[in-house]
Design an enzyme around this catalytic site. Structure first.
Site, PDB file in Angstrom:
ATOM      1  N   GLY A 162       0.810  -1.217   0.000  1.00  0.00           N
ATOM      2  CA  GLY A 162       0.000   0.000   0.000  1.00  0.00           C
ATOM      3  C   GLY A 162       0.842   1.264   0.000  1.00  0.00           C
ATOM      4  CB  CYS A 163       3.823   2.232   1.929  1.00  0.00           C
ATOM      5  SG  CYS A 163       3.021   1.984   3.530  1.00  0.00           S
ATOM      6  CB  THR A 164       5.043   0.434  -3.024  1.00  0.00           C
ATOM      7  OG1 THR A 164       6.050   0.024  -2.093  1.00  0.00           O
ATOM      8  CG2 THR A 164       5.647   0.567  -4.408  1.00  0.00           C
TER       9      THR A 164
END
Length: 170
Positions: A64-66
């Protein structure tokens, strides 16, 4: 009172810290972060004029962060044309932030906040030490929009919608 104490105890058991998120109209916190190059970034100074997006994510180089970071990377020229400076913040180390930035060619600064001082200054909750995914957009040092359940793949789209709907942007 008893129920409140029980709730606080449960929250502490699970490592969740309740935050008091900034409200629209509030000034950017006077806090200094450290970027991926181990250089200080005084957020109050960099956000004093124009638009500044400060977004929080749990952990560098995770799914999700990527997606969130790449959303901002892919729309970076459009964001930059709209005058937006972007800063990503997580509780990762400077080394992790640098690797993340280099791996995905992120054209903006990432702030390493392992002690949580930036996270806490914004009132972002933490779960087991990781910052919640949130985003804050400032205009001339004042909060104009916040997303307390920030998007991953549509983060840039959300920010651009806000800016394009703004009377100042027209």
């Amino acid at each position: 009172m008893k129920k409140l104490l029980m709730l606080l105890t449960l929250l502490s058991w699970f490592g969740l810290r309740a935050g008091n998120a900034l409200e629209v109209g509030e000034a950017v916190p006077d806090v200094t972060g450290t970027n991926q190059q181990a250089k200080p970034v005084v957020l109050k100074e960099v956000a004093a004029t124009g638009y500044t997006l400060v977004y929080f994510y749990p952990k560098a180089d995770t799914g999700g962060c990527t997606a969130q970071a790449c959303s901002l990377r892919d729309a970076y020229e459009e964001l930059k044309s709209a005058g937006v400076r972007v800063f990503g913040v997580s509780t990762d180390t400077t080394e992790s932030q640098l690797k993340f930035q280099e791996k995905y060619n992120l054209p903006f600064e990432l702030l390493a906040d392992p002690d949580g001082k930036v996270v806490d200054a914004f009132g972002v909750p933490r779960l087991k030490g990781y910052a919640a995914r949130q985003a804050y957009l400032f205009k001339d040092g004042k909060l104009v929009w916040r997303d307390l359940k920030a998007s991953t793949a549509k983060q840039a789209e959300d920010v651009l919608k806000v800016i394009n709907a703004s009377p100042e942007a027209k």
